[in-house]
Design a protein around this motif. Sequence first.
Motif, PDB file in Angstrom:
ATOM      1  N   HIS A  44      -9.507   6.419  -7.622  1.00 12.37           N
ATOM      2  CA  HIS A  44      -8.619   7.227  -6.782  1.00 12.37           C
ATOM      3  C   HIS A  44      -7.255   7.358  -7.480  1.00 12.37           C
ATOM      4  O   HIS A  44      -6.257   6.808  -7.034  1.00 12.37           O
ATOM      5  CB  HIS A  44      -8.458   6.593  -5.395  1.00 12.37           C
ATOM      6  N   TYR A  52      -8.991   1.746  -6.795  1.00 12.60           N
ATOM      7  CA  TYR A  52      -7.869   2.452  -7.409  1.00 12.60           C
ATOM      8  C   TYR A  52      -8.206   3.051  -8.770  1.00 12.60           C
ATOM      9  O   TYR A  52      -7.551   4.005  -9.194  1.00 12.60           O
ATOM     10  CB  TYR A  52      -6.630   1.556  -7.463  1.00 12.60           C
ATOM     11  N   GLU A 103      -5.089   9.811  -7.866  1.00 12.98           N
ATOM     12  CA  GLU A 103      -3.967  10.436  -7.169  1.00 12.98           C
ATOM     13  C   GLU A 103      -3.249   9.431  -6.268  1.00 12.98           C
ATOM     14  O   GLU A 103      -2.017   9.355  -6.263  1.00 12.98           O
ATOM     15  CB  GLU A 103      -4.459  11.628  -6.344  1.00 12.98           C
ATOM     16  N   ARG A 104      -4.008   8.640  -5.541  1.00 12.87           N
ATOM     17  CA  ARG A 104      -3.414   7.630  -4.653  1.00 12.87           C
ATOM     18  C   ARG A 104      -2.701   6.559  -5.477  1.00 12.87           C
ATOM     19  O   ARG A 104      -1.606   6.115  -5.136  1.00 12.87           O
ATOM     20  CB  ARG A 104      -4.499   7.002  -3.761  1.00 12.87           C
ATOM     21  N   GLU A 125       0.548   7.924  -6.720  1.00 20.00           N
ATOM     22  CA  GLU A 125       1.508   8.039  -5.613  1.00 20.00           C
ATOM     23  C   GLU A 125       2.172   6.684  -5.344  1.00 20.00           C
ATOM     24  O   GLU A 125       3.399   6.609  -5.198  1.00 20.00           O
ATOM     25  CB  GLU A 125       0.784   8.525  -4.359  1.00 20.00           C
ATOM     26  N   ASP A 133       0.809  -1.224   0.000  1.00 17.52           N
ATOM     27  CA  ASP A 133       0.000   0.000   0.000  1.00 17.52           C
ATOM     28  C   ASP A 133       0.840   1.272   0.000  1.00 17.52           C
ATOM     29  O   ASP A 133       0.309   2.370   0.117  1.00 17.52           O
ATOM     30  CB  ASP A 133      -0.992   0.021   1.169  1.00 17.52           C
TER      31      ASP A 133
END
Length: 97
Positions: free
Chosen positions: A63, A60, A65-66, A69, A41
Amino acid sequence: LNITLKSIRSGIPLRAMDTMGCGGFLLTNYQEEFMDYFIPDEDFVYFESKADLLEKVSYYLTHEERRMEIAQNGLRKVQEHHTYQKRVEEMFAVINQ
């Protein structure tokens, strides 16, 4: 997405290293050896069942941006610690012991 054959019970598949090494987001089945080199993670994501896989894919995909990252963390970790140069140096260190 990496889904390892059931006959492969250990090791980190080259596909996983290639994915992270190209800056891709890695979603993979659980392999114990990942924990020796990467943080779940943070550098990659693993799933433990079909339901878990579908839940994480859905999460995912919504999301970004996550997801990006995590992909960048995986890329950075591979570039810093898992290059061919580093592997060759480790082999020579073992040979010279």
